[in-house]
Design an enzyme around this catalytic site. Structure first.
Site, PDB file in Angstrom:
ATOM      1  N   LYS A 211       0.751  -1.065   0.070  1.00  0.00           N
ATOM      2  CA  LYS A 211      -0.126  -0.008  -0.082  1.00  0.00           C
ATOM      3  C   LYS A 211       0.809   1.361   0.168  1.00  0.00           C
ATOM      4  O   LYS A 211       1.986   1.220   0.391  1.00  0.00           O
ATOM      5  CB  LYS A 211      -0.887   0.046   1.223  1.00  0.00           C
ATOM      6  CG  LYS A 211      -1.868  -0.959   1.433  1.00  0.00           C
ATOM      7  CD  LYS A 211      -2.610  -1.025   2.526  1.00  0.00           C
ATOM      8  CE  LYS A 211      -3.777  -1.758   2.805  1.00  0.00           C
ATOM      9  NZ  LYS A 211      -4.899  -1.962   1.930  1.00  0.00           N
TER      10      LYS A 211
ATOM     11  N   ARG B  24     -10.137 -11.410   1.582  1.00  0.00           N
ATOM     12  CA  ARG B  24     -11.498 -12.390   1.094  1.00  0.00           C
ATOM     13  C   ARG B  24     -10.555 -13.726   1.073  1.00  0.00           C
ATOM     14  O   ARG B  24     -11.235 -14.893   1.206  1.00  0.00           O
ATOM     15  CB  ARG B  24     -11.579 -12.084  -0.329  1.00  0.00           C
ATOM     16  CG  ARG B  24     -10.444 -12.091  -1.481  1.00  0.00           C
ATOM     17  CD  ARG B  24     -10.816 -11.032  -2.588  1.00  0.00           C
ATOM     18  NE  ARG B  24     -10.767  -9.641  -2.428  1.00  0.00           N
ATOM     19  CZ  ARG B  24     -11.266  -8.837  -3.161  1.00  0.00           C
ATOM     20  NH1 ARG B  24     -11.359  -9.088  -4.268  1.00  0.00           N
ATOM     21  NH2 ARG B  24     -11.156  -7.608  -2.922  1.00  0.00           N
TER      22      ARG B  24
END
Length: 513
Positions: free
Chosen positions: A289, A363
């Protein structure tokens, strides 16, 4: 977080009148409304006599107060035995007051009295539970890592007297329920606000275990070796880059009515699975990130925090259903051992996945947990996670997105709006599944498009929900963490969302199935 399991709430009592003694250091919170362009006292009778009301309204008139929502004034009222009165505006006068309006203004009042140890309030005459919840949540503070140099010198709000004409038994039960709910939200906030240096997966699992055992839950923890052996490829894969190995925590409340002979659930008793994302810190892994605001990723376990708090709350409230929480915990870090873009892993249950982006890690751990949760044959499954930045783009900082099977999704969204967490139902279009096709595995973990990211993530999770299970996915990427200023009963930092939504759903299932 203290050494005791969980957050310690202020002591709450309910009284049918203002005590004449022992309140000399207390503040009385009085709601006022806008009436004829001036502030008028609301819910005065039978708690305030006419002299007290006249004195309060005269003082407000001299100050030019209007009773607008959130407007506060601190007054000394000679007709009352308390140290002072805080008036809190509700806005334009109306016949009924929504619970979340009462909760919100109670939170505003508590925040304006952050150095006061004891309060009384007549807000509770409008909605006893909402007033108590708002006062507790509005008074929340997280000071664990403050040294003596910066720690508050006062102890914060420690005692609440809610004034109410409810029957003693009804008032007692309502006060306990409100305190339990607010404590659960505050506990989730504590988890989110604890920095990743002090809440890595092993420590998170230990704290969850302590809370669960204190509430009488059955607790199971799988360490990294057990996860490898059992085939939890998503959790193991995400945790590979960290020196702090992953965990899977299972917390079970067995509240359903059971037969005496075999101990099986009776026909009307339901089982609900809860699943929450527990990434204790998310750098993005190899797909790293940007540095700006990465410190907010301390909140990437907000879903897990809410799920743990909710199953503990279900036990405290003795809900007559089974509630089983499955909570995967990992730290997503870049290193020589981290999973790489292009790797293929095998989710628990056998589905192979091409990892195109290591920053879509939530996920992966959730898919493992969902498959495991479905092995318990639940009637319903609620999963919540700080899953996608796309939630924030689509719905903003305060509105969770809810996806899942249509009827249950709508049920969750409706209840969320009723309790003031304001989730919004979102679709899962069938065509999005094609975006998750892989040339080398059963699925890819992301699509090649920058559009519909929240819905694509929900579509991925849907692939792992067992047939016949009603399910909902609540994306709280922004709502779980307030990066702006405080408002209502919501502080800066961890919010505890969607704890109250999930508990409202559990209560309705317990009542109606």
């Amino acid at each position: 977080m203290s050494s005791d399991p969980g957050y310690q709430a202020p002591v709450v009592t309910v009284s049918s009148s203002i005590p004449r003694r022992g309140v000399g250091d207390s503040v009385l919170i009085v709601p006022v409304v806008t009436r004829d362009d001036a502030a008028a006292v609301l819910a005065a009778a039978p708690f305030l006599d006419k002299d007290a009301v006249r004195e309060i309204e005269a003082a407000l008139k001299s100050l030019g107060a209007t009773g607008g929502e959130g407007q506060t004034h601190r007054l000394v009222v000679s007709a009352l035995p308390v140290a002072s009165v805080l008036t809190i505006g509700l806005g334009k006068e109306r016949d009924e007051w929504p619970a979340d309006t009462v909760r919100r203004v109670a939170g505003n009042a508590a925040r304006s009295l952050d150095k006061v140890a004891a309060v009384l309030t007549t807000l509770s005459a409008l909605d006893l539970e909402a007033a108590i919840e708002g006062l507790i949540l509005g008074s929340y503070r997280f000071t664990e890592f403050r040294s003596a140099k910066t720690a508050p010198k006062d102890g914060g709000l420690r005692a609440i007297t809610a004034l109410s004409q409810e029957s003693k038994s009804r008032a007692r039960d309502a006060a306990q329920r409100a305190t339990d709910i607010a404590t659960a939200v505050a506990t989730a906030r504590d988890f989110v606000n604890t920095p990743p240096s002090h809440l890595h997966p092993d420590e998170f699992a230990k704290r969850a275990k302590a809370l669960g055992e204190a509430a009488g839950l059955e607790v199971e923890i799988l360490d990294d070796k057990a996860l490898v052996k059992a085939g939890y490829g998503g959790i193991v894969g995400v945790g590979k880059g960290s020196s702090r190995p992953p965990r899977l925590v299972r917390l079970s409340h067995k509240g359903a009515v059971r037969t005496r002979t075999r101990g099986a659930r009776t026909g009307g008793s339901k089982r609900v699975a809860l699943v929450g994302k527990g990434i204790t810190f998310d750098t993005g892994g190899i797909s790293i990130k940007p540095a700006a605001n990465m410190h907010h990723m301390t909140s990437d376990m907000g879903g897990a925090a809410a799920v743990i708090a909710t199953v503990v709350l279900a036990a405290k409230q003795k809900l007559p259903i089974d509630v089983i929480a499955t909570v995967p915990m990992a730290e997503n870090m870049p290193s020589a051992t981290a999973q790489r873009p292009g790797d293929v892993l095998t989710q628990y249950g056998g589905t192979t996945v091409e990892v195109l982006n290591t920053d879509a890690e939530g996920r992966l751990i959730l898919a493992d947990a969902i498959v495991r949760a479905c092995e318990d044959n639940p009637d319903y499954l609620i999963e919540t996670s700080t899953l996608t930045g796309a939630q924030t783009v689509a719905l903003g900082s305060r509105t969770p997105g809810v996806m899942g099977s249509d009827a249950f999704r709508d049920r969750v969204a409706t209840l969320s709006q009723q309790v003031g967490e304001n989730a919004w139902a979102m679709p899962l279009p069938e065509e999005l599944k094609d975006d998750l096709k892989s040339t080398v595995a059963d699925l890819a973990n992301v699509s090649g498009s920058r559009f519909a990211g929240m819905l694509v993530a929900g579509t991925y999770l849907r692939e792992f929900v067992a047939d016949g299970v009603e399910w909902a996915h609540i994306d709280v990427a922004a709502p779980a963490y307030n990066s702006g200023g405080p408002w209502g009963y919501t502080p800066k930092g961890g919010t505890g969302v969607p704890t109250r939504t999930m508990f409202a759903v559990l209560e309705e299932i317990a009542r109606e199935g």
